[in-house]
Design a protein around this motif. Sequence first.
Motif, mmCIF file in Angstrom:
data_model
loop_
_atom_site.group_PDB
_atom_site.id
_atom_site.type_symbol
_atom_site.label_atom_id
_atom_site.label_comp_id
_atom_site.label_asym_id
_atom_site.label_seq_id
_atom_site.Cartn_x
_atom_site.Cartn_y
_atom_site.Cartn_z
ATOM 1 N N ASP A 34 0.832 -1.193 0.000
ATOM 2 C CA ASP A 34 0.000 0.000 0.000
ATOM 3 C C ASP A 34 0.875 1.255 0.000
ATOM 4 O OD1 ASP A 34 -2.228 -1.664 0.179
ATOM 5 O OD2 ASP A 34 -2.236 -1.598 2.373
ATOM 6 N N ALA A 35 0.258 2.363 -0.357
ATOM 7 C CA ALA A 35 0.922 3.665 -0.308
ATOM 8 C C ALA A 35 0.425 4.404 0.932
ATOM 9 C CB ALA A 35 0.616 4.464 -1.566
ATOM 10 N N THR A 36 1.333 4.682 1.873
ATOM 11 C CA THR A 36 0.992 5.368 3.114
ATOM 12 C C THR A 36 1.138 6.879 2.937
ATOM 13 O OG1 THR A 36 1.655 3.525 4.526
ATOM 14 C CG2 THR A 36 1.688 5.712 5.518
ATOM 15 N N PRO A 37 0.110 7.678 3.257
ATOM 16 C CA PRO A 37 0.235 9.131 3.128
ATOM 17 C C PRO A 37 1.305 9.699 4.058
ATOM 18 C CG PRO A 37 -2.068 8.486 3.335
ATOM 19 C CD PRO A 37 -1.246 7.270 3.671
ATOM 20 N N VAL A 38 2.084 10.647 3.562
ATOM 21 C CA VAL A 38 3.068 11.352 4.382
ATOM 22 C C VAL A 38 2.757 12.844 4.308
ATOM 23 C CG1 VAL A 38 5.516 11.747 4.843
ATOM 24 C CG2 VAL A 38 4.780 9.561 3.882
ATOM 25 N N LEU A 39 3.137 13.512 3.224
ATOM 26 C CA LEU A 39 2.757 14.918 3.047
ATOM 27 C C LEU A 39 1.327 15.049 2.550
ATOM 28 C CD1 LEU A 39 6.021 16.347 1.434
ATOM 29 C CD2 LEU A 39 5.269 16.518 3.817
ATOM 30 N N ALA A 40 0.789 13.968 2.026
ATOM 31 C CA ALA A 40 -0.614 13.957 1.605
ATOM 32 C C ALA A 40 -1.515 13.719 2.810
ATOM 33 C CB ALA A 40 -0.845 12.871 0.563
ATOM 34 N N ASP A 41 -2.716 14.237 2.736
ATOM 35 C CA ASP A 41 -3.724 14.029 3.768
ATOM 36 C C ASP A 41 -4.830 13.172 3.155
ATOM 37 O OD1 ASP A 41 -5.375 14.099 5.938
ATOM 38 O OD2 ASP A 41 -5.825 16.242 5.831
ATOM 39 N N GLY A 42 -4.618 11.864 3.166
ATOM 40 C CA GLY A 42 -5.568 10.947 2.554
ATOM 41 C C GLY A 42 -5.116 10.491 1.178
ATOM 42 N N SER A 43 -5.961 9.712 0.535
ATOM 43 C CA SER A 43 -5.634 9.131 -0.763
ATOM 44 C C SER A 43 -5.952 10.094 -1.898
ATOM 45 C CB SER A 43 -6.434 7.838 -0.977
ATOM 46 O OG SER A 43 -6.142 6.883 0.017
ATOM 47 N N PRO A 44 -5.268 9.947 -3.030
ATOM 48 C CA PRO A 44 -5.623 10.760 -4.198
ATOM 49 C C PRO A 44 -6.976 10.339 -4.744
ATOM 50 C CG PRO A 44 -3.964 9.143 -4.793
ATOM 51 C CD PRO A 44 -4.149 9.033 -3.313
ATOM 52 N N THR A 45 -7.712 11.279 -5.303
ATOM 53 C CA THR A 45 -9.037 10.974 -5.840
ATOM 54 C C THR A 45 -9.172 11.545 -7.246
ATOM 55 O OG1 THR A 45 -9.946 12.977 -4.820
ATOM 56 C CG2 THR A 45 -10.140 10.926 -3.574
ATOM 57 N N PRO A 46 -9.809 10.805 -8.163
ATOM 58 C CA PRO A 46 -10.069 11.361 -9.497
ATOM 59 C C PRO A 46 -11.105 12.473 -9.406
ATOM 60 C CG PRO A 46 -11.070 9.189 -9.264
ATOM 61 C CD PRO A 46 -10.278 9.421 -8.021
ATOM 62 N N VAL A 47 -10.910 13.525 -10.158
ATOM 63 C CA VAL A 47 -11.828 14.664 -10.143
ATOM 64 C C VAL A 47 -13.005 14.354 -11.059
ATOM 65 C CG1 VAL A 47 -12.087 17.127 -10.651
ATOM 66 C CG2 VAL A 47 -9.958 16.256 -9.641
ATOM 67 N N ASP A 48 -14.197 14.320 -10.481
ATOM 68 C CA ASP A 48 -15.418 14.014 -11.237
ATOM 69 C C ASP A 48 -15.311 12.684 -11.981
ATOM 70 O OD1 ASP A 48 -16.584 16.438 -10.415
ATOM 71 O OD2 ASP A 48 -15.707 17.525 -12.108
ATOM 72 N N GLY A 49 -14.611 11.738 -11.371
ATOM 73 C CA GLY A 49 -14.475 10.412 -11.970
ATOM 74 C C GLY A 49 -13.539 10.331 -13.151
ATOM 75 N N ASP A 50 -12.837 11.408 -13.459
ATOM 76 C CA ASP A 50 -11.933 11.453 -14.608
ATOM 77 C C ASP A 50 -10.557 10.925 -14.188
ATOM 78 O OD1 ASP A 50 -10.381 12.021 -16.783
ATOM 79 O OD2 ASP A 50 -10.745 14.186 -16.781
ATOM 80 N N LEU A 51 -10.167 9.759 -14.724
ATOM 81 C CA LEU A 51 -8.903 9.143 -14.337
ATOM 82 C C LEU A 51 -7.688 9.822 -14.980
ATOM 83 C CD1 LEU A 51 -9.790 5.334 -14.306
ATOM 84 C CD2 LEU A 51 -9.738 6.958 -12.407
ATOM 85 N N SER A 52 -7.907 10.864 -15.738
ATOM 86 C CA SER A 52 -6.782 11.648 -16.250
ATOM 87 C C SER A 52 -6.601 12.942 -15.448
ATOM 88 C CB SER A 52 -6.982 11.983 -17.730
ATOM 89 O OG SER A 52 -8.077 12.862 -17.905
ATOM 90 N N HIS A 53 -7.377 13.106 -14.384
ATOM 91 C CA HIS A 53 -7.316 14.305 -13.543
ATOM 92 C C HIS A 53 -7.499 13.877 -12.089
ATOM 93 C CE1 HIS A 53 -9.113 18.551 -12.520
ATOM 94 N NE2 HIS A 53 -7.946 18.323 -11.922
ATOM 95 N N TRP A 54 -6.417 13.954 -11.314
ATOM 96 C CA TRP A 54 -6.438 13.498 -9.921
ATOM 97 C C TRP A 54 -6.115 14.655 -8.985
ATOM 98 C CZ3 TRP A 54 -6.884 8.243 -8.170
ATOM 99 C CH2 TRP A 54 -7.084 7.313 -9.201
ATOM 100 N N ARG A 55 -6.688 14.596 -7.786
ATOM 101 C CA ARG A 55 -6.463 15.640 -6.786
ATOM 102 C C ARG A 55 -5.941 15.004 -5.493
ATOM 103 N NH1 ARG A 55 -11.200 19.518 -6.669
ATOM 104 N NH2 ARG A 55 -9.984 20.304 -8.456
ATOM 105 N N VAL A 56 -4.973 15.680 -4.889
ATOM 106 C CA VAL A 56 -4.399 15.241 -3.617
ATOM 107 C C VAL A 56 -4.513 16.383 -2.616
ATOM 108 C CG1 VAL A 56 -2.324 14.469 -2.423
ATOM 109 C CG2 VAL A 56 -2.784 13.671 -4.751
ATOM 110 N N LYS A 57 -4.993 16.073 -1.444
ATOM 111 C CA LYS A 57 -5.031 17.051 -0.362
ATOM 112 C C LYS A 57 -3.717 16.973 0.413
ATOM 113 C CE LYS A 57 -7.832 18.547 3.603
ATOM 114 N NZ LYS A 57 -9.009 18.226 4.455
#
Length: 536
Positions: free
Chosen positions: A78-101
């Motif tokens: 698995d990928a453990t978040p470090v500088l990220a706050d949670g897992s990356p998520t696709p924006v509006d279900g678009d797998l060519s556009h991801w957002r990381v908090k």
Amino acid sequence: MQSIPRYLKPLAAVLVAASALAGCGSAQQSGSSDRFVVIDAEELGQLNPLMGHGDSGESKIYESLYRITEGQDNRIPDATPVLADGSPTPVDGDLSHWRVKTRPGIHFSDGSLFGPADVAATYNAVIDKRFASPIAANFDFIKSVDASGPNTVDFHLTGAYADVPHRLFLSIVPAASLATPAPADQSALNDHPIGTGPYALTELRPDQMVLTARSDYWGSKPGIRTFVVRRTDDDKARAAQLIGNADGTRLPPELAKAVAKNGYRVVSAKTDDWLGITLPQADPVAGDLAIRRALNLGVDRDAMVRDILKGEGQPVSTLVTAQYGAAYDPSQDFRTAPDQAKRELDSAGWQVGADGIRAKDGRRARFDLAYYPTDLLRRDLTMATVADAKQLGIEINPVAVEKSTMTEQYITKTAFLLGGGGQPYTLDTQLYPKFHSKYAPAGVGSKWDNASRYVNPTIDRLLDSARTETDVRKRDALYREFQAEYHRDPPMLALVNENHVYVIRDNGWRPGPTALEPHTHGVAWGPWYSLPRWTR
């Protein structure tokens, strides 16, 4: 191969010496209880993430959005978040556009505040040709990255990509350090790193690097306050220097077991670090299809694991292993079949001469094979391959070379005992840069990408389709097709996946479990991967 190969006998002297050192009384502590000293084989410096430092989240100086989770070495971890706050998520279900908090309130070692702009700058720089990053090929799926909010960063990709969580391990640097584009190997970050990690660089010499725990680190403070890394590239010299002078190092399996006495123990970490031989298409013998298939059928990989790795590894022939789950097709592995190899050579016109070496159209079945002589595993795998090839009627000439010899021009024409698996946490990164023809031309990617300069349109199509396929079952099927085509037309001679074997002093610290390791050599991994989190 013989059960006790002659090419292992040169180890005898150093094994005796190491054992004698271990028997000369108890090993002295290398320093105070919060100081840990290790000996590494790699050159010190080049601490710039754009040069590949910490590109799987293993750096002690920098941190990444995610890091590899320890204790999950029988599968892709698995990928453990470090500088990220949670897992990356696709924006509006678009797998060519991801957002990381991103996490707020974190500071770099120079006191500046970390934020999404630093993430965007680091990833944009690694794919920017002006920075000439040697790891740019690992990120060619990224089109651009931007800070989309106070604590969010958006990744815009070149197409749909499903396994983004396993691609965001790049260490992050301050955006200000990348303000002026210049080749990564000339950056001040190589010798003066600025990161958010638990340690800061306090000394750097060619023979020694000292990291000191940061008092202002945002996370849990490390128990080890001072981490010292010394450099000796020769395996035998490193073993001899270890006793009484350091707390650990990485060694070949047999050597590790010989010195792991009197206060030391062996730690073995599973990896997707493969060792194999490039077969350059420019060489009329090494690049010949019948020769390539014969070598893949004729070498005894099981004997290499047994006799050279001492069981610390596994045979591998297509770079796809059981750790990749349903994408792995064991029926496409090359099995040792020297009689079949000889028949295929006969059919292709490679006829055995009076001296036992084959020839075709007046050309002798002979080529050079370069290797690093100070790396005992590479040396011994080279000699084992030479011996097995001779039984097939193929003459391989082993050539010991220094690392400075390995220019792109040399690699293009000369077979080489290569190590790989720098980003093995998806099959795309394991296979795409090594076998896609886009990396065959000179100057595209790093000199190690597609080092055989292999061109196969079927392989290209399968790799292109797999990296954009969003259905996991269909993607697995494409990779199984890849293995079938590889078996028909092998680009190289893959040999083994080696476990990384370390010796570490028993001095009261409790390291965490090891992680599934990439090709990266040295003391960033093994028991030291979790060093900031050690307890007593």
